[in-house]
Design an enzyme around this catalytic site. Structure first.
Site, PDB file in Angstrom:
ATOM      1  N   SER A  62      -3.832 -19.514  45.627  1.00  0.00           N
ATOM      2  CA  SER A  62      -4.458 -18.215  45.842  1.00  0.00           C
ATOM      3  C   SER A  62      -4.501 -17.847  47.325  1.00  0.00           C
ATOM      4  CB  SER A  62      -5.852 -18.205  45.204  1.00  0.00           C
ATOM      5  OG  SER A  62      -6.381 -16.911  45.150  1.00  0.00           O
ATOM      6  N   ASP A  84      -3.231 -10.838  47.848  1.00  0.00           N
ATOM      7  CA  ASP A  84      -3.151 -12.237  48.263  1.00  0.00           C
ATOM      8  C   ASP A  84      -1.862 -12.834  47.678  1.00  0.00           C
ATOM      9  OD1 ASP A  84      -3.942 -12.312  45.603  1.00  0.00           O
ATOM     10  OD2 ASP A  84      -5.331 -13.980  45.875  1.00  0.00           O
ATOM     11  N   ASP A  89      -0.985 -14.672  45.191  1.00  0.00           N
ATOM     12  CA  ASP A  89      -0.702 -14.652  43.748  1.00  0.00           C
ATOM     13  C   ASP A  89      -1.080 -13.316  43.107  1.00  0.00           C
ATOM     14  OD1 ASP A  89      -3.449 -15.305  44.069  1.00  0.00           O
ATOM     15  OD2 ASP A  89      -3.529 -16.201  42.082  1.00  0.00           O
ATOM     16  N   ASP A 102      -3.793 -11.508  42.542  1.00  0.00           N
ATOM     17  CA  ASP A 102      -4.937 -11.206  41.682  1.00  0.00           C
ATOM     18  C   ASP A 102      -6.102 -10.627  42.492  1.00  0.00           C
ATOM     19  OD1 ASP A 102      -5.759 -13.525  42.960  1.00  0.00           O
ATOM     20  OD2 ASP A 102      -6.367 -14.569  41.135  1.00  0.00           O
TER      21      ASP A 102
END
Length: 461
Positions: free
Chosen positions: A107, A251, A253, A255
C-alpha cells in the site's frame, strides 16, 4: 524487526533473516497457511482457484513467483492478473468465482516494503477470526501439500483492468455524459505504480483530458508514496500552472485517493470520502460509516441529509462489517478510502474518481468551491515509535483513567471525544508505532491536542 504479522496479512521489508523480514521462506509459510484455510472452507466439487494481483513494487515479481508456486504446490489453481490495483483484484475474485485472492502490495509503505493482503471468496479482506486462523496455522506449520498428480494450474489473465473500468462506468451515479460535457482537464500523480496503467484508460473512457506524472509502473517511487500534502509538492506545483480543473493522487495499489484543487491547494484527504458521500446521499439517502480516526465532517454531512453516521474500528474489514450491519449506502476511511457498496465492499479510487467528477459536473463549480461547502475541521496526524519494552495496553488504560470524565471509545485503542475536538491513540496494524490522530477547528489546536497526549505517553514509558 520489520516483519509484521496481523489478521490482515503479512508485511515487511525485503531481504534479511527469516522471521525478521519479508523473505521467500516466510512468504511460502504464510501463503501455505492461507491456502490451507481456504481449502478447509471450500465447498463443492471441482478445481479451486485463487486470484493473485500485485502493484508495481520492485520486489513484486519475486513475491508473485513465490506466491503462485506455493499455491500451485497446495493444489490450487492460480489466476494471475499481474499488475492490477487492489480493488481490481478484489473484483476479480468475485468475477472468477475464486476461493479467495492474494494482493501483493504494501500500500502506502516505501519501496523496500511489500506485503500479502488476503481476501475471502467475496473479494473482501478476511475477518478477524479467519485472519487469526491463518496466523495459527502458520505458527503450527500444519501443512499438507499436493501430490504430483494434484498440483494446481497456472493461468494469466490481463482482462480485469478493462472489466473494472466498465463496472465503474456502469454505476448509476457515475454520470459519464455530464463528465464528458464538463470537459475536465486533470493532472494525475500515479506514483510509479499500477495507477499509471489503469487511470489513463479510465479517464479516456470518461472523456477527461489528462496529464500523468510519475506514470512509469516500475515501483521506483518518485517520492514517499503516502498521498499526504508533505509528499505531493510536485503535483501541487503543477496544479498552480492554472492548466487543470483537478489534481488526482493515488497510492501504489490505488485504493486511496486524494484530490488537489484547481489553485494547487489540497482538497484534504479526509474530505475525499466526505465529498463523495455528499454526492451519493443527495441521490441515495441513507446511512454512512467511517473509522474512528476519520473526520467529524462525514457525520455532519450525513445528518444534513437525514441519515445516521456510525463509527467503526480502524481497518477496512471493520468498516465494511459495520456498513453491512447498519445498511450504509456509502462509507470508507479518512485516508482517502471510498467504499461504495453499489460497486463492491472495498476501497476503490476508480469509483471515487468517477463519483467525484460526477459531483463536480452536476454542481458546475470548482474543486475549491465544492470544498468550501463542507464543515471545516483539521486533523493532525502524529506518531510515537515503539520500543520492544513498550506496554501499549497499560498506557492506553492509563489514558482512559486520566480522561474518564470525557466520552471514551475503546473498540480500537482509545478515542477521547471532547465537545469540539477529539484525539485517537491506537497501535498501528502495519508499522511498529502508535498513531495519534487529533481533530479540532484549527490545525494548531488539533496538533496541540495530539502533542499533549503524546507527552502523556512519553511520560509513562
Amino acid at each position: 524487526m520489520t516483519l509484521i504479522k496481523s489478521i490482515s496479512g503479512i508485511r515487511g521489508t525485503i531481504g534479511g533473516p527469516t522471521g525478521d523480514t519479508l523473505n521467500p521462506l516466510d512468504i511460502v509459510k504464510f501463503t501455505t497457511a492461507y491456502a490451507t484455510l481456504m481449502k478447509r472452507r471450500a465447498t463443492g466439487e471441482g478445481r479451486k482457484k485463487i486470484v493473485v494481483g500485485r502493484d508495481a513494487r520492485i520486489s513484486g515479481d519475486m513475491v508473485r513467483n513465490v506466491v503462485c508456486g506455493t499455491l500451485m504446490g497446495m493444489g490450487l489453481d492460480v489466476v494471475d492478473i499481474d499488475l492490477a490495483t487492489t480493488p481490481t483484484t478484489e473484483l476479480a475474485v468475485r468475477w472468477t468465482g475464486a476461493l479467495g485472492g492474494i494482493i501483493i502490495t504494501a500500500s502506502h509503505n516505501p519501496r523496500q516494503w511489500n506485503a500479502l493482503k488476503l481476501l475471502n471468496s467475496e473479494g473482501e479482506f478476511l475477518t478477524k477470526d479467519d485472519g487469526n486462523e491463518v496466523l495459527s496455522i502458520a505458527e503450527k506449520e500444519d501443512f499438507d501439500y499436493a501430490d504430483v498428480d494434484s498440483l494446481g494450474l497456472y493461468t494469466r489473465d490481463d482482462s480485469f483492468n478493462q472489466r473494472h473500468i466498465e463496472s465503474v462506468l456502469d454505476l448509476k451515479l457515475a454520470d459519464v455524459d455530464a463528465i464528458r460535457d464538463a470537459k475536465f482537464k486533470v493532472c494525475v500523480d500515479a506514483i510509479n505504480s499500477v495507477g499509471g496503467i489503469i487511470l489513463p484508460d479510465l479517464l479516456k473512457a470518461l472523456g477527461v483530458e489528462y496529464t500523468i506524472l510519475n506514470s512509469t509502473a516500475n515501483g521506483d517511487f518518485a517520492h514517499n508514496p503516502e498521498p499526504l500534502e508533505k509528499n505531493l509538492q510536485g503535483i501541487m506545483d503543477e496544479m498552480r500552472s492554472g492548466k487543470y480543473n483537478l489534481g488526482i493522487v493515488v497510492d501504489p495499489d490505488v485504493d486511496r485517493l486524494a484530490f488537489i484543487c484547481e489553485n494547487g491547494e489540497m482538497f484534504g484527504e479526509e474530505y475525499t470520502l466526505v465529498s463523495v458521500a455528499d454526492y451519493v446521499l443527495q441521490h441515495t439517502p441513507g446511512n454512512t460509516v467511517s473509522n474512528l480516526s476519520s473526520t467529524r465532517a462525514l457525520r455532519d454531512v450525513t445528518e444534513r441529509h437525514g441519515g445516521t453516521y456510525t463509527a467503526a474500528a480502524v481497518g477496512e474489514v471493520n468498516v465494511t462489517t459495520k456498513m453491512k450491519e447498519v445498511g450504509a449506502v456509502i462509507g470508507g476511511e479518512g485516508n482517502g478510502g471510498v467504499i461504495y457498496p453499489e460497486s463492491h465492499y472495498g476501497r476503490d479510487a476508480l469509483v471515487g474518481i468517477a463519483l467525484f467528477l460526477s459531483s463536480l459536473a452536476h454542481k458546475k463549480c470548482t474543486a475549491s468551491e465544492l470544498r468550501a461547502t463542507f464543515p471545516n475541521y483539521f486533523i493532525a496526524k502524529n506518531r510515537i515509535d515503539l520500543t520492544p519494552s513498550t506496554d501499549i495496553d497499560a498506557i492506553l488504560e492509563k489514558v482512559k483513567e486520566m480522561y474518564a470524565s470525557e466520552k471514551i471509545t475503546d473498540i480500537d485503542g482509545v478515542k477521547i471525544d471532547f465537545p469540539d475536538k477529539w484525539v485517537h491513540l491506537r497501535k498501528s496494524n502495519t508499522e511498529p508505532i502508535i498513531r495519534v490522530y487529533s481533530e479540532a477547528a484549527t490545525m494548531e489546536e488539533a496538533d496541540a491536542l495530539g502533542k499533549k497526549l503524546m507527552q502523556v505517553v512519553y511520560d509513562m514509558q
